[in-house]
Design an enzyme around this catalytic site. Sequence first.
Site, PDB file in Angstrom:
ATOM      1  N   ASP A   1       0.834  -1.204   0.000  1.00 45.11           N
ATOM      2  CA  ASP A   1       0.000   0.000   0.000  1.00 45.11           C
ATOM      3  C   ASP A   1       0.871   1.258   0.000  1.00 45.11           C
ATOM      4  O   ASP A   1       1.997   1.249   0.504  1.00 45.11           O
ATOM      5  CB  ASP A   1      -0.901  -0.022   1.246  1.00 45.11           C
ATOM      6  CG  ASP A   1      -2.050   0.960   1.119  1.00 45.11           C
ATOM      7  OD1 ASP A   1      -2.303   1.478   0.015  1.00 45.11           O
ATOM      8  OD2 ASP A   1      -2.706   1.213   2.152  1.00 45.11           O
TER       9      ASP A   1
ATOM     10  N   ASN B   1     -10.542  -3.005  -6.279  1.00 47.54           N
ATOM     11  CA  ASN B   1      -9.743  -2.111  -7.138  1.00 47.54           C
ATOM     12  C   ASN B   1     -10.373  -1.901  -8.520  1.00 47.54           C
ATOM     13  O   ASN B   1     -10.066  -0.930  -9.204  1.00 47.54           O
ATOM     14  CB  ASN B   1      -8.306  -2.626  -7.321  1.00 47.54           C
ATOM     15  CG  ASN B   1      -7.425  -2.440  -6.094  1.00 47.54           C
ATOM     16  OD1 ASN B   1      -6.480  -3.185  -5.879  1.00 47.54           O
ATOM     17  ND2 ASN B   1      -7.735  -1.438  -5.262  1.00 47.54           N
TER      18      ASN B   1
HETATM   19  C1  FPP Z   1      -1.808   0.060  -3.460  1.00 48.84           C
HETATM   20  O1  FPP Z   1      -1.366   1.400  -3.455  1.00 48.84           O
HETATM   21  C2  FPP Z   1      -1.234  -0.691  -4.577  1.00 48.84           C
HETATM   22  C3  FPP Z   1      -1.937  -1.284  -5.594  1.00 48.84           C
HETATM   23  C4  FPP Z   1      -3.404  -1.251  -5.673  1.00 48.84           C
HETATM   24  C5  FPP Z   1      -1.271  -1.977  -6.715  1.00 48.84           C
HETATM   25  C6  FPP Z   1      -0.033  -2.734  -6.425  1.00 48.84           C
HETATM   26  C7  FPP Z   1       0.656  -3.012  -7.701  1.00 48.84           C
HETATM   27  C8  FPP Z   1       1.991  -2.973  -7.909  1.00 48.84           C
HETATM   28  C9  FPP Z   1       2.982  -2.756  -6.847  1.00 48.84           C
HETATM   29  C10 FPP Z   1       2.506  -3.125  -9.291  1.00 48.84           C
HETATM   30  C11 FPP Z   1       2.659  -4.443  -9.911  1.00 48.84           C
HETATM   31  C12 FPP Z   1       2.748  -5.613  -9.033  1.00 48.84           C
HETATM   32  C13 FPP Z   1       3.156  -6.845  -9.404  1.00 48.84           C
HETATM   33  C14 FPP Z   1       3.027  -7.964  -8.441  1.00 48.84           C
HETATM   34  C15 FPP Z   1       3.719  -7.175 -10.716  1.00 48.84           C
HETATM   35  P1  FPP Z   1      -2.450   2.547  -3.553  1.00 48.84           P
HETATM   36  O2  FPP Z   1      -2.641   2.900  -4.991  1.00 48.84           O
HETATM   37  O3  FPP Z   1      -3.697   2.130  -2.846  1.00 48.84           O
HETATM   38  O4  FPP Z   1      -1.744   3.713  -2.781  1.00 48.84           O
HETATM   39  P2  FPP Z   1      -2.438   4.879  -1.917  1.00 48.84           P
HETATM   40  O5  FPP Z   1      -3.095   4.198  -0.755  1.00 48.84           O
HETATM   41  O6  FPP Z   1      -1.304   5.739  -1.517  1.00 48.84           O
HETATM   42  O7  FPP Z   1      -3.426   5.561  -2.819  1.00 48.84           O
END
Ligand code: FPP
Length: 249
Positions: free
Chosen positions: A20, A68
């Site tokens: 996150d 998501n």
């Molecule tokens: C949460 O951060 C993260 C995600 C929803 C996506 C995670 C994906 C990756 C790290 C990229 C690819 C992964 C792989 C395994 C190839 P957020 O967007 O919720 O952050 P925020 O809470 O700060 O808005």
Amino acid sequence: MLKEQINLKKLPRHIAIIMDGNGRWAKGQGKFRIFGHQNGVISVREVAEGCAELGVECLTLYAFSTENWSRPKHEVSALMSLLVKTIRTETKTLMDNGIKLDAIGDRNMLPKDCISELDEAMEITKANKRMTLILALSYSAKWDIVNATKQIAAKAKNNEISVEDIDETMINNTLTTYKYPHPELMVRTSGEQRISNFLLWEIAYSELYFTDVLWPDFRKEDLYKAIIDFQNRERRFGKTSEQLSEIKK
Ligand code: FPP
């Protein structure tokens, strides 16, 4: 060195991570959210390598939740493209580290190119034995539990099982996580202290570790800190401390 403080005989067999903070990391630098996801891939590589080097058997990463899908369309499609590209380019890293790739979640929801890229990488890496990297994609624990319940109900309806046969083992074996030991350690980055519908059944006895580090900043040293913290905890599984020291004797 933090790594040297880790007791390799007491490693968690399975670590699950809620990655996150990508959006906040990017926004903090005046960039678009996808820039955070792109940099999150570097952390994925670090952590996968770090776990494999130590001897952790399974690593599950929450890469895309059922919830998501309701993010803005452009972010969803950017994340899917990033996933496809990352799976393609990182297959070599998986091979170099002896890592087998697997996925859990509602794969029917994923775009076709994502499914075919995943299938290809899973096929290429299937004989790797050092560690399994499990990507939770279009996954939510409630989805998995509902899905398993439907399958079990259908068996009962067809008289393949009786209602009395339904027990924890059957539910366990019907979830998409059935192949793997339950995670002993669950990590969430970015300071949020929530489970967000991740592995609800499987974390019944997991140790939870929360860190303020944002996912794109998470490196091997942060992984080591989480494992050291885990190793300093007393896991009682409902027993008392005294009972545990009796068992150890
Ligand atoms: C949460 O951060 C993260 C995600 C929803 C996506 C995670 C994906 C990756 C790290 C990229 C690819 C992964 C792989 C395994 C190839 P957020 O967007 O919720 O952050 P925020 O809470 O700060 O808005």
